[in-house]
Design a protein around this motif. Structure first.
Motif, mmCIF file in Angstrom:
data_model
loop_
_atom_site.group_PDB
_atom_site.id
_atom_site.type_symbol
_atom_site.label_atom_id
_atom_site.label_comp_id
_atom_site.label_asym_id
_atom_site.label_seq_id
_atom_site.Cartn_x
_atom_site.Cartn_y
_atom_site.Cartn_z
ATOM 1 N N GLU A 186 0.831 -1.062 0.005
ATOM 2 C CA GLU A 186 0.015 0.002 0.004
ATOM 3 C C GLU A 186 0.941 1.177 -0.229
ATOM 4 O O GLU A 186 0.613 2.257 -0.844
ATOM 5 N N LEU A 187 1.847 1.270 0.964
ATOM 6 C CA LEU A 187 2.675 2.456 0.886
ATOM 7 C C LEU A 187 3.705 2.749 -0.242
ATOM 8 O O LEU A 187 3.745 3.703 -0.802
ATOM 9 N N GLU B 82 1.537 4.069 -3.083
ATOM 10 C CA GLU B 82 1.419 5.534 -2.621
ATOM 11 C C GLU B 82 2.481 6.498 -3.051
ATOM 12 O O GLU B 82 2.574 7.388 -3.626
ATOM 13 N N ARG B 83 3.652 5.875 -2.675
ATOM 14 C CA ARG B 83 5.151 6.642 -2.915
ATOM 15 C C ARG B 83 5.616 6.585 -4.118
ATOM 16 O O ARG B 83 6.268 7.201 -4.547
#
Length: 284
Positions: A117-118, A121-122
């Motif tokens: 998920e991170l 996002e990044r």
């Protein structure tokens, strides 16, 4: 910057200048006053500023002493690297406009281990192929591609309707001769919705804020200033913001100190025995 500040402090007390040839930096922005002091104390020193972070290492590099020609810049992108500033929608911004830095290149890592998920996002995939890093850092590029760092996402805040960088305010405070260290608590519930300048200085708070007018725009100067005996730091030598907020709360309340998470203890000037008040509010 914390290491550089300590180096400048040691050099000022050295009997003879150290044999230092090159100083590089790729963390937060260096205080111009600190760099100037080092250059004056070490005639052989050259300074090379860079921009980068863990997820992509170096992104831009300035030629040695290039900051003398372009103050505030951290250089141009490395060959094969692309860095742009984008708005909240991800649209590329023209030169001179502040936005979030996005980096593409062979040195950008693929993502975070077992953090899908991170990673999504990044590190969104540009054109579905190459990961690009949303750095969370803000600043701008000039027409020649030189990068100027303003601050992290959580370092930027609104003051009287204008965007302000805590890093810039801290640098302005440190340029005042009687200020050893300075840090800004950005507006939030613990600061009453206003920015607070915390400084290690013998100056009266109102006097310090007044002297900053020669180094930064009036609207960027915090309305509240709290002098302390030392800034609490963590194990990496960086300012512990949570402990700093505790320190300000304690000083404003009972005049007691507060300890950082790593055990570092900082005292307000009231606890240290100073006669003047711990905080002040500026008028106007």
């Amino acid at each position: 910057p914390s290491v550089t500040d300590r180096l400048a402090w040691l050099v000022r007390r050295a009997r003879r200048p150290p044999r230092l040839r090159l100083l590089t930096n790729t963390g937060a922005a260096l205080d111009p006053g600190t760099v100037a002091a080092l250059r004056e104390a070490i005639p052989t020193l050259r300074v090379q500023l860079m921009y980068g972070l863990t997820e992509c290492k170096r992104t831009t590099i300035m030629p040695p002493d290039g900051d003398l020609e372009r103050p505030g810049s951290s250089g141009r992108a490395l060959p094969g690297t692309e860095v742009v500033a984008v708005d909240e929608d991800g649209t590329r911004l023209p030169p001179g406009e502040v936005g979030q830095f996005v980096v593409r290149g062979p040195h950008v890592m693929a993502g975070y281990w077992r953090r899908p998920e991170l990673t999504a996002e990044r590190f969104p995939r540009a054109d579905g192929l190459f990961p690009e890093l949303r750095t969370g850092d803000y600043g701008w590029l000039d027409e020649d591609g030189y990068l100027y760092f303003s601050g992290r996402r959580d370092d930027l805040y609104k003051e009287r309707g204008f965007r302000v960088s805590a890093t810039e305010v801290e640098a302005a405070a440190r340029r005042v001769a009687e200020v050893a260290e300075a840090a800004v608590l950005t507006p939030g519930p613990r600061t009453g919705g206003r920015a607070v300048l915390v400084a290690v200085t013998p100056l009266d708070p109102a006097d310090l804020l007044d002297r900053m007018r020669g180094f930064i725009e009036e609207y960027k100067i915090p309305r509240r200033c709290v002098p302390v005996a030392a800034l609490p730091t963590n194990g990496n030598g960086k300012v512990d913001r949570r402990a700093l907020a505790d320190l300000v709360d304690a000083g404003a309340g009972a005049g007691a100190g507060a300890g950082g998470r790593d055990g570092t203890r900082a005292r307000t000037r009231t606890e240290a025995g100073a006669d003047d008040s711990v905080t002040t509010d500026r008028k106007g």
